[in-house]
Design an enzyme around this catalytic site. Sequence first.
Site, short mmCIF file in Angstrom:
data_model
loop_
_atom_site.label_atom_id
_atom_site.label_comp_id
_atom_site.label_asym_id
_atom_site.label_seq_id
_atom_site.Cartn_x
_atom_site.Cartn_y
_atom_site.Cartn_z
N CYS A 1 0.84 -1.20 0.00
CA CYS A 1 0.00 0.00 0.00
C CYS A 1 0.88 1.24 0.00
O CYS A 1 0.37 2.36 0.14
CB CYS A 1 -0.91 0.00 1.22
SG CYS A 1 -0.01 0.14 2.77
N CYS B 1 4.82 1.74 4.01
CA CYS B 1 6.16 1.75 4.61
C CYS B 1 6.98 2.92 4.06
O CYS B 1 7.71 3.57 4.80
CB CYS B 1 6.86 0.41 4.36
SG CYS B 1 6.12 -0.94 5.30
N CYS C 1 4.40 -7.08 5.25
CA CYS C 1 4.11 -7.76 3.98
C CYS C 1 5.37 -8.37 3.36
O CYS C 1 5.30 -9.42 2.72
CB CYS C 1 3.49 -6.78 2.98
SG CYS C 1 2.00 -5.99 3.59
N CYS D 1 3.70 -3.12 10.79
CA CYS D 1 2.85 -2.53 9.75
C CYS D 1 2.50 -1.11 10.14
O CYS D 1 1.61 -0.91 10.94
CB CYS D 1 1.59 -3.39 9.61
SG CYS D 1 0.49 -2.90 8.28
N HIS E 1 4.14 -8.00 26.01
CA HIS E 1 3.40 -8.21 27.26
C HIS E 1 4.28 -7.98 28.49
O HIS E 1 3.79 -7.56 29.53
CB HIS E 1 2.88 -9.66 27.23
CG HIS E 1 1.95 -10.04 28.33
ND1 HIS E 1 0.71 -9.47 28.50
CD2 HIS E 1 2.09 -10.95 29.33
CE1 HIS E 1 0.11 -10.03 29.54
NE2 HIS E 1 0.93 -10.93 30.06
N CYS F 1 4.62 -4.05 28.95
CA CYS F 1 3.41 -3.25 28.76
C CYS F 1 3.04 -2.50 30.04
O CYS F 1 3.00 -3.08 31.13
CB CYS F 1 2.27 -4.16 28.35
SG CYS F 1 0.74 -3.26 28.08
N CYS G 1 -6.28 -3.73 30.94
CA CYS G 1 -5.64 -4.63 29.97
C CYS G 1 -6.57 -4.90 28.79
O CYS G 1 -7.78 -5.08 28.96
CB CYS G 1 -5.29 -5.94 30.68
SG CYS G 1 -4.75 -7.22 29.55
N CYS H 1 -5.88 -8.18 22.20
CA CYS H 1 -4.45 -7.84 22.26
C CYS H 1 -3.57 -9.07 22.05
O CYS H 1 -3.76 -10.11 22.70
CB CYS H 1 -4.13 -7.19 23.60
SG CYS H 1 -2.42 -6.62 23.65
N CYS I 1 8.18 -2.08 20.84
CA CYS I 1 7.23 -0.94 20.77
C CYS I 1 6.95 -0.28 22.12
O CYS I 1 6.84 0.95 22.18
CB CYS I 1 5.92 -1.40 20.12
SG CYS I 1 6.14 -2.09 18.48
N CYS J 1 0.78 1.77 19.92
CA CYS J 1 -0.59 1.24 19.80
C CYS J 1 -1.31 1.15 21.14
O CYS J 1 -2.37 1.75 21.32
CB CYS J 1 -0.55 -0.13 19.12
SG CYS J 1 0.29 -0.08 17.53
N CYS K 1 -2.57 -4.52 20.74
CA CYS K 1 -1.49 -4.88 19.82
C CYS K 1 -2.03 -5.89 18.82
O CYS K 1 -2.62 -6.89 19.22
CB CYS K 1 -0.30 -5.47 20.60
SG CYS K 1 0.93 -6.24 19.55
N CYS L 1 1.70 -7.24 14.73
CA CYS L 1 2.16 -7.07 13.34
C CYS L 1 3.64 -7.40 13.13
O CYS L 1 4.11 -7.38 12.00
CB CYS L 1 1.85 -5.67 12.83
SG CYS L 1 2.82 -4.35 13.58
S1 SF4 Z 1 -2.74 -4.81 27.03
FE1 SF4 Z 1 -1.91 -6.59 25.91
S2 SF4 Z 1 0.31 -6.52 26.19
FE2 SF4 Z 1 -0.62 -5.15 27.72
S3 SF4 Z 1 -0.84 -6.43 29.53
FE3 SF4 Z 1 -2.76 -6.59 28.42
S4 SF4 Z 1 -2.52 -8.40 27.10
FE4 SF4 Z 1 -0.48 -7.81 27.83
S1 SF4 Z 2 0.53 -3.87 16.55
FE1 SF4 Z 2 1.90 -4.52 18.24
S2 SF4 Z 2 3.85 -5.09 17.20
FE2 SF4 Z 2 2.64 -3.89 15.75
S3 SF4 Z 2 3.34 -1.76 16.01
FE3 SF4 Z 2 1.54 -2.02 17.36
S4 SF4 Z 2 2.38 -2.63 19.35
FE4 SF4 Z 2 4.03 -2.92 17.83
#
Ligand code: SF4
Ligand code: SF4
Length: 346
Positions: A59, A62, A154, A188, A226, A229, A253, A259, A268, A280, A287, A290
């Site tokens: 697309c 990137c 991709c 992505c 995780h 986070c 969460c 997620c 990230c 994200c 999440c 990706c």
């Molecule tokens: S939001 Fe997602 S990464 Fe963060 S604690 Fe919950 S399951 Fe884990």
């Molecule tokens: S979807 Fe998950 S791995 Fe992809 S950019 Fe967001 S936090 Fe990072």
Amino acid sequence: MGILEELAAKEIKRRDFVKLCTAVAAAFSLPAGFAQDIALATEKAMKKPPVVWLEGQDCAGCSESLLSTINPSIAELVLDTLSIRYHETIMAGSGSVAERALEDTIKEGGYVLVLEGSIPKADDRFCMVGGRNFKDIFMEAAGKAAAIIGAGSCATLGGGIPGATPSQGRGAIEFVSDRSKVINLPTCPVKPSRLVATIMYFLTAGKAPALDQYNRPTAFYGTLIHDNCPRRNHFEKSYFLTDWNDPKQKDYCLLLKGCKGPKTYADCPQVWWNEGANWCIGAGAPCAGCSQPEYYAGFTPLYAKQDTIDAGKIDIDTIGEVAVGVAAVGAVVHGAVRLVAGKDKK
Ligand code: SF4
Ligand code: SF4
């Protein structure tokens, strides 16, 4: 024009460039003196580090990600001053002139080949460029490339969104015979700071940085989302967001909203996107995973809880052990890559 002239023209101080080199060295856990080597190699290489950028089933997100960096950042500067010989979206030339530039570069060899987008596996005719099938164009360019960088989901692993279509798009690594030439940078879109650091490392060291089983640099993909986070505390207490409109749940969460953090390796949470603006989960989105081979097809529907990562089935103790193991490395990489991403920019 060399890097020093480019720096002066864009009113960017050399010390900021050295800061970037230091950050790159730290991101890859290299000895302190290596930053100087990176600076020297990059300055030298800036005169002619040829890059061929091919787009398959994509697309152009990137490319957009790289071009949309805030300010004329140092990351942008490095990319600007690479000798990008062929890039369908941004090159000024077109038609036979552009195609000749590609042919000449391939004849020369020794370039860094960046693939954006996937290559169709089901039938070559799903992706044609200038009357040729894209797979042939890629294979021709891959043959004489010094390194092949899969940029974005991709172009790596499961082929991202095109991987979920009838074309069965797949990344570079599925097609080349010498897989050791491939460096995968999934997400992505691709994160500019990771691409810049990887190219600079390759120009200096002449080889790929340490890679994991999916050919991803461990410096960027060595930690589980995780485990880092900020909502992990809520996860431990089983405070799961169920209603997007309930202000009380705003920091809960996101597991029940799909997620994929418990299955996804990427930095990230430590190195935010858009030069440190956010990421994200920080923005309230689960999440999507990706950076993983399962993305996209294996992780849909994106906003629904997956049975395989149901809260009740996660072994919290095991995740905790992984967290301890990566904590020290993560702390170093976190600080360093923030600089590459421009997070600490004044
Ligand atoms: S939001 Fe997602 S990464 Fe963060 S604690 Fe919950 S399951 Fe884990
Ligand atoms: S979807 Fe998950 S791995 Fe992809 S950019 Fe967001 S936090 Fe990072």
